[in-house]
Design a protein around this motif. Structure first.
Motif, mmCIF file in Angstrom:
data_model
loop_
_atom_site.group_PDB
_atom_site.id
_atom_site.type_symbol
_atom_site.label_atom_id
_atom_site.label_comp_id
_atom_site.label_asym_id
_atom_site.label_seq_id
_atom_site.Cartn_x
_atom_site.Cartn_y
_atom_site.Cartn_z
ATOM 1 N N ALA A 106 0.817 -1.211 0.000
ATOM 2 C CA ALA A 106 0.000 0.000 0.000
ATOM 3 C C ALA A 106 0.854 1.266 0.000
ATOM 4 O O ALA A 106 0.316 2.368 0.117
ATOM 5 C CB ALA A 106 -0.934 -0.001 1.208
ATOM 6 N N MET A 131 -5.405 6.076 -0.329
ATOM 7 C CA MET A 131 -5.561 4.629 -0.185
ATOM 8 C C MET A 131 -6.878 4.356 0.536
ATOM 9 O O MET A 131 -6.937 4.194 1.752
ATOM 10 C CB MET A 131 -4.384 4.027 0.575
ATOM 11 N N THR A 132 -7.954 4.319 -0.254
ATOM 12 C CA THR A 132 -9.279 4.090 0.313
ATOM 13 C C THR A 132 -9.465 2.619 0.663
ATOM 14 O O THR A 132 -8.669 1.760 0.278
ATOM 15 C CB THR A 132 -10.355 4.504 -0.701
ATOM 16 N N ARG A 154 -9.609 0.453 -2.528
ATOM 17 C CA ARG A 154 -8.291 0.306 -3.148
ATOM 18 C C ARG A 154 -7.412 -0.631 -2.333
ATOM 19 O O ARG A 154 -6.665 -1.442 -2.878
ATOM 20 C CB ARG A 154 -7.608 1.673 -3.274
ATOM 21 N N ALA A 185 -8.413 -4.142 -2.908
ATOM 22 C CA ALA A 185 -8.136 -4.587 -4.271
ATOM 23 C C ALA A 185 -6.659 -4.849 -4.531
ATOM 24 O O ALA A 185 -6.289 -5.237 -5.643
ATOM 25 C CB ALA A 185 -8.653 -3.548 -5.267
ATOM 26 N N LEU A 186 -5.789 -4.651 -3.542
ATOM 27 C CA LEU A 186 -4.365 -4.933 -3.724
ATOM 28 C C LEU A 186 -4.175 -6.397 -4.142
ATOM 29 O O LEU A 186 -4.841 -7.297 -3.620
ATOM 30 C CB LEU A 186 -3.594 -4.666 -2.431
#
Length: 641
Positions: free
Chosen positions: A437, A505-506, A509, A512-513
């Motif tokens: 992240a 970095m919601t 998101r 979804a990494l």
């Protein structure tokens, strides 16, 4: 303590502990009761892992020491995990999953008891032991050094391999390459590569071979270690011995000396990893026990497997008696792309929907993935199924995965278990997630303890919730086993670390990494890479998994197609063994070393299916009587249409 001697009366307990399984076979009982140093040669499907688990269960019932334990070493993580799962199904066996016992791979053993203690005592913090990570870092550094970059450009593929496999070798930790000879010391490139290897080691980045070399160095330096290890583990069991290289076997002998009882399980006929020529292979040693009865397949497949074996008694097939005769698919070069789909059509014609829905795999396997031989197609799996011909250098890089990192066998929470290793994996998962992240908190942080020490010192961050998440991941082995559980963990982790992330970095998101990709998504990615052939006839369909023999060792299939290949012997494996497959006498005299290795691949491939065995061969490589010879030997011969 010394290893307990088991008795015939104690075998009666296996009926209740392993319901539905039979232990009345004389060969199996001999293995269960053996209490001395002995090798066990076990045929494919003979129940070796079940017998090993049953023996461990019986020993656990008698084990009383809290300081000395059983040591079970296997070649792969998959095999070690299977043993832990089998053992963990009984309350007595669960005790073997905690201190003072050890069940794991040879690399895990060398790391835990030899290499890592040595590195820590030298002040080296290990960041990762991963060949791919090391290769990426080494190649990036080499290409940033002008003289080394120029040197690599003269022979890109070969010299990139030299850099990617920089390794420590043996006691003394000489710096070598697994891919060839390094430039000599005293020159700019040779000196740079040796400095690079030392620098990456100081940064805590190692290859698996490095850890074995460090373990070897420790054993030479610390003469008392074998006696200490022998006191800790008076009984050592080695699984999948045929895949243990001579170097690894020598390390195990050095680690324990002659002070322990050692029992080794394997099948020399399935030895397809040659160990790199690093020593003499001595399995099985006389006098050894045999487990020659296979419950995987019936007499017809057992007969074909026995014909191709190199050593030991014939395999006795006591599995399902299949109505489907072993079959040779003969194809013309122009029809090679039809071989695997044609096999799928044969499977659909022979098995009903219920049988296919039961979940047993349908596989097409080949000894070689790629090759450049100037021969008619049929040289490697890529000729039959081009999507699998991607060169390793062009394949997508392996990604770290949270759920693989967190994976664990049974036993967590069921008994007082040493949770240290799992808790450490949970903390490392947090560190890697922050790295993925791009969190500032993970910059220049190599070890989980460094991350958590830094977070404890921050007044703007409450560590309580993050500790709770780590505790949940360590204690609950089911938390990551389902899609809902994985989603919940990611959500909790995001809540705990949100103050450490960039504003952009919601939560979506973060979830979804790629690091959090589910096992199903990883499987889909592999399928997209080309390993699956979907065959449809009318309203019915079947999926044929295509891969190499090496990647399917230990598997059981409903139906298997063995695809011919062109090996290091400069011969095609199936045409080479047609007389053997037909039951004709073996050629006399000693064969070149590459030919038995090539034939062992055939043995492994032919011994996978329970019901339907096929092999594929180019018509142009069969002599005039080849088809007749095979029919007379019990094979159906079918031309690929």
């Amino acid at each position: 303590m010394t290893a307990p001697h088991l008795t015939e009366e104690e075998l009666l307990a296996l009926g209740a502990a392993f319901p539905g399984l039979e232990f009345d076979n004389a060969e199996c009982r001999a293995v269960l009761l053996e209490s001395g140093n002995r090798d066990i040669q076990a045929a494919p499907g003979s129940g070796k892992t079940t017998i090993l688990a049953a023996k461990l269960y019986l020993l656990a019932r008698r084990w009383t020491s809290e300081r000395s334990g059983l040591c079970v070493i296997s070649h792969t993580n998959t095999a070690a995990r299977e043993i832990r799962e089998r053992v963990g199904k009984t309350p007595e066996g669960l005790r073997l999953l905690s201190h003072p016992h050890f069940i794991g791979t040879i690399h895990a053993f060398a790391n835990q008891f030899l290499a890592l203690p040595r590195l820590r005592s030298a002040g080296v913090q290990v960041d990762c032991v991963d060949d791919d990570v090391f290769a990426a870092k080494a190649l990036r550094a080499a290409r940033s050094h002008s003289k080394t970059r120029f040197w690599m450009e003269q022979s890109p593929e070969r010299r990139a391999a030299l850099v990617a496999t920089l390794s420590f070798a043996g006691p003394g930790l000489a710096i070598v390459s697994k891919s060839g000879e390094l430039p000599k010391e005293g020159g700019p490139v040779g000196d740079f590569l040796r400095r690079l290897k030392a620098r990456l080691s100081n940064e805590g980045v190692f290859r698996h071979d490095d850890m074995l070399a460090i373990a070897e160095d420790v054993l030479v330096d610390q003469k008392r270690l074998p006696s200490i290890l022998a006191a800790r583990f008076p009984l050592v069991m080695l699984d999948e011995m045929q895949d243990t290289s001579p170097r690894q076997a020598a390390l195990i002998r050095s680690a324990f000396g002659e002070r322990v009882v050692m029992q080794r399980f394997g099948d020399s006929n399935q030895r397809i990893f040659d160990g790199g020529g690093d020593g003499h292979f001595d399995f099985p040693r006389e006098p050894f026990l045999t487990m020659s009865t296979s419950r995987r397949f019936g007499p017809a497949i057992a007969e074909m497997v026995s014909r191709i074996r190199e050593d030991g008694p014939a395999v006795v097939g006591k599995g399902p008696v299949s109505p489907h005769r072993p079959t040779v698919l003969v194809y013309d070069t122009a029809r090679i792309s039809r071989v695997i789909p044609f096999f799928g059509e044969l499977v659909l014609a022979r098995f009903d929907a219920a049988t296919l829905a039961a979940g047993q795999r349908v596989r097409a396997v080949c000894a070689r993935r790629t090759g450049m031989a100037n021969q008619a197609p049929g040289r490697h799996v890529g000729d039959f199924w081009p999507p699998l011909a991607t060169p390793p250098a062009d394949a997508p890089p392996k990604q770290a995965n949270a759920w693989t990192m967190l994976g664990e066998g049974p036993g967590i929470g069921a008994v007082p278990t040493n949770l240290g290793p799992r808790a450490e994996r949970a903390r490392r998962m947090v560190l890697v997630a922050l790295r993925e992240a791009d969190s500032p908190a993970a910059v220049n942080v190599r070890e989980p303890w460094q991350l958590f020490r830094g977070l404890r010192a921050r007044e703007d961050f409450d560590l309580t919730l993050l500790r709770k998440v780590c505790r949940l991941m360590a204690m609950d082995k089911e938390a990551s086993a389902t899609a809902l559980g994985r989603s919940t963990l990611v959500d909790m982790l995001y809540t705990a670390v949100e103050p450490l992330l960039f504003p952009g970095m919601t939560r979506p998101r973060f979830a979804a990494l790629e690091f959090f990709a589910s096992p199903a998504e990883e499987a889909d990615a592999e399928a997209r890479h080309g390993g699956l052939c979907h065959v449809t006839v009318g309203e019915r369909s079947v999926t044929v998994d295509v891969d190499t023999v090496a990647m399917t060792k230990g598997e059981t299939h409903l139906a298997t197609l063995y695809l011919e290949s062109y090996g290091l012997s400069r011969r095609f494996d199936i045409p080479d063994v047609v007389p053997l497959l037909a039951g004709q006498p073996r050629a006399k005299g000693r064969l070149p070393a590459t030919i038995p290795l090539q034939r062992r691949h055939v043995y492994v491939g032919l011994s996978r299916p329970t019901d339907f065995l096929c092999v594929a061969v180019n018509r142009g490589r069969l002599d005039g009587d080849g088809e007749t010879t095979l029919r007379d030997g019990g094979w159906d011969v079918v031309v690929v249409e």
